[in-house]
Design a protein around this motif. Structure first.
Motif, PDB file in Angstrom:
ATOM      1  N   GLU A  12       0.832  -1.209   0.000  1.00  0.00           N
ATOM      2  CA  GLU A  12       0.000   0.000   0.000  1.00  0.00           C
ATOM      3  C   GLU A  12       0.862   1.252   0.000  1.00  0.00           C
ATOM      4  OE1 GLU A  12      -3.970  -1.626   2.348  1.00  0.00           O
ATOM      5  OE2 GLU A  12      -2.285  -0.852   3.525  1.00  0.00           O
ATOM      6  N   LYS A  16       1.087   4.206  -2.990  1.00  0.00           N
ATOM      7  CA  LYS A  16       0.916   5.638  -2.760  1.00  0.00           C
ATOM      8  C   LYS A  16       2.126   6.446  -3.235  1.00  0.00           C
ATOM      9  CE  LYS A  16      -2.997   5.951  -0.440  1.00  0.00           C
ATOM     10  NZ  LYS A  16      -4.098   6.824  -0.808  1.00  0.00           N
ATOM     11  N   ILE A 103       1.457  11.484   2.042  1.00  0.00           N
ATOM     12  CA  ILE A 103       1.229  10.043   1.927  1.00  0.00           C
ATOM     13  C   ILE A 103       1.041   9.434   3.301  1.00  0.00           C
ATOM     14  CG2 ILE A 103       2.339   7.854   1.326  1.00  0.00           C
ATOM     15  CD1 ILE A 103       3.678   9.408  -1.022  1.00  0.00           C
ATOM     16  N   GLU A 106      -2.405  10.321   4.591  1.00  0.00           N
ATOM     17  CA  GLU A 106      -3.440   9.558   3.892  1.00  0.00           C
ATOM     18  C   GLU A 106      -3.502   8.124   4.391  1.00  0.00           C
ATOM     19  OE1 GLU A 106      -2.849   9.685  -0.334  1.00  0.00           O
ATOM     20  OE2 GLU A 106      -2.958  11.872  -0.394  1.00  0.00           O
ATOM     21  N   LEU A 107      -2.354   7.490   4.521  1.00  0.00           N
ATOM     22  CA  LEU A 107      -2.318   6.105   4.970  1.00  0.00           C
ATOM     23  C   LEU A 107      -2.837   5.963   6.394  1.00  0.00           C
ATOM     24  CD1 LEU A 107       1.071   5.056   3.396  1.00  0.00           C
ATOM     25  CD2 LEU A 107      -1.159   4.093   2.821  1.00  0.00           C
TER      26      LEU A 107
END
Length: 129
Positions: A12, A16, A103, A106-107
């Motif tokens: 993941e 990203k 990033i 967001e994660l």
């Protein structure tokens, strides 16, 4: 039963990072050592170390079978960039630091939402019993 993990997977993180730096996933895990590929790879490794419980050995395996010492070197490079004064950063490094922060945010949010959904589903299952 679904796992209650509160962290993203290395895959993941790679997904990203790739579009932010205009590199493919195969470039990210491939053998090329050019700076335009190494820097995004180092940032992805940095995020993987910060956001997952994986060891440097495991992170290295997920990045094309790299040695743990390569991961450690990448962590040190990125740590140096992140901790450097903003006026001393090269233009691309400023962009990279900002993208890495976005990033990571967001994660973390995606995983917070995933955990909340799992907790809600488990509560519904428990009520049904």
């Amino acid at each position: 039963m679904t796992s209650l993990r509160n962290w993203p997977t290395v895959a993941e993180i790679q997904e990203k990072v790739c579009p932010r730096f205009d590199v493919s996933r195969s470039d990210l895990i491939g053998p090329a050592r050019r700076r335009q590929l190494a820097r995004p790879r180092q940032f992805a490794m940095f995020l993987a170390r910060r956001l997952t419980p994986n060891s440097t050995c495991e992170i290295g395996r997920r990045f094309g079978g790299r040695n743990h010492s390569t991961v450690i070197h990448g962590l040190r490079v990125i740590d140096g960039i992140v901790s450097a004064a903003a006026d001393q950063l090269a233009g691309i490094d400023c962009v990279v630091v900002a993208a890495a922060a976005e990033i990571e945010a967001e994660l973390r949010e995606e995983n917070r939402q995933r955990a909340a959904t799992i907790r809600r589903l488990l509560a519904e299952e428990t009520k049904a019993l």
